[in-house]
Design a protein around this motif. Structure first.
Motif, PDB file in Angstrom:
ATOM      1  N   TYR A 120       0.855  -1.180   0.000  1.00  0.00           N
ATOM      2  CA  TYR A 120       0.000   0.000   0.000  1.00  0.00           C
ATOM      3  C   TYR A 120       0.894   1.235   0.000  1.00  0.00           C
ATOM      4  N   THR A 144      -4.429   0.924  -2.210  1.00  0.00           N
ATOM      5  CA  THR A 144      -4.252  -0.441  -1.722  1.00  0.00           C
ATOM      6  C   THR A 144      -4.787  -1.416  -2.757  1.00  0.00           C
ATOM      7  N   TRP A 151      -7.487  -2.620  -7.470  1.00  0.00           N
ATOM      8  CA  TRP A 151      -7.011  -1.464  -6.719  1.00  0.00           C
ATOM      9  C   TRP A 151      -8.172  -0.760  -6.035  1.00  0.00           C
ATOM     10  N   LEU A 193      -4.826  -0.078   7.515  1.00  0.00           N
ATOM     11  CA  LEU A 193      -4.039  -0.522   6.370  1.00  0.00           C
ATOM     12  C   LEU A 193      -3.467  -1.918   6.573  1.00  0.00           C
TER      13      LEU A 193
END
Length: 269
Positions: A120, A144, A151, A193
């Motif tokens: 990422y 990401t 994507w 994330l």
């Protein structure tokens, strides 16, 4: 009586038997010369030479296979080395484009990996290091990958990035784009994330191939491929067959007028 023919004449340059005749002294002298030449040409190795040759052979038995293994290892590791070199080159290129003004970093870029080793990247127009862990971002954009290697991009006006926890808090004009054509807009969004989760407890508006959706909150799991929306909400599907109930079949239709009994009325009192 006729005379006999004369004997054939010999070639004066042809070899004759007497040319090969050698005396005993000549034979002894020639043998001595041949013996000295053979002795000088053949050199018998001494024990030191034999030990040196054995050491060279033993050394070659270890060094040559080790060199072959090193060569094979370098060939196998070359792709990883090439990736590291390219990463360093990209980092240097980003450092060249980086500018620092009054404690703020312009054109900042942060990279990392999630739990599934998917990369990422976070970019921002301006970044301010508040603490060793917290970074305030202006104009952040996070890119990401989803479970199907599609994507996902999310951006906002302001954001806070926690480096150690790999958390990104986005506020003001949050817009999420997906590769399947879904666009979501909202006020705030929190992004994990590391686990690939995007969530919000504020109103969100989503549009895409499915239709239009308004909800009071949502949670998207990129690794699980699950999206949950919290109501109350409104959903408008583009496909009319899903938006309306199926039409009534002939068997369930109203009976003809002739079979409907007449209405019964009662006098009023």
């Amino acid at each position: 009586m006729s005379a006999s023919p004369p004997p054939p004449s010999r070639d004066p340059t042809a070899p004759r038997r007497e040319d090969f005749a050698r005396s005993a002294d000549d034979v002894a002298r020639q043998r001595t010369v041949l013996h000295h030449r053979t002795t000088r040409a053949r050199h018998l190795p001494n024990p030191d030479d034999i030990a040196r040759r054995r050491m060279l052979v033993r050394w070659a038995k270890w060094v040559l296979p080790a060199a072959a293994l090193a060569l094979l290892g370098s060939i196998a590791a070359w792709p990883a080395i090439d990736r590291l070199v390219n990463a360093q080159r990209n980092a240097l290129h980003e450092m060249e484009n980086l500018r620092i003004e009054s404690g703020n970093m312009l054109g900042a870029t942060y990279r990392g990996l999630d739990d599934h080793n998917r990369p990422y990247m976070i970019t921002a127009d301006q970044a301010q290091q508040v603490t060793p862990d917290r970074i305030n971002l202006t104009g952040p954009v996070a890119d990401t990958f989803t479970q199907g290697n599609d994507w996902l991009t999310i951006r906002s006006d302001q954001g806070v990035y926690m480096q150690h926890e790999q958390l990104l808090d986005l506020t003001r004009n949050v817009v999420l784009y997906r590769a399947d054509g879904v666009i979501m807009t909202g006020v705030t969004a929190d992004m994990d994330l590391k686990q690939g989760i995007v969530a919000s407890d504020q109103w969100v508006h989503a549009e895409g191939p499915f239709g239009v959706l308004d909800a009071q909150g949502f949670i998207l799991s990129q690794h699980e491929g699950i999206g949950l929306f919290r109501g109350p909400g409104r959903l408008i599907l583009n496909d009319d067959s899903h938006a309306h109930p199926p039409a009534a079949t002939p068997s369930s239709a109203a009976p003809p007028a002739s079979s409907i009994p007449p209405a019964r009325t009662e006098p009023t009192r």
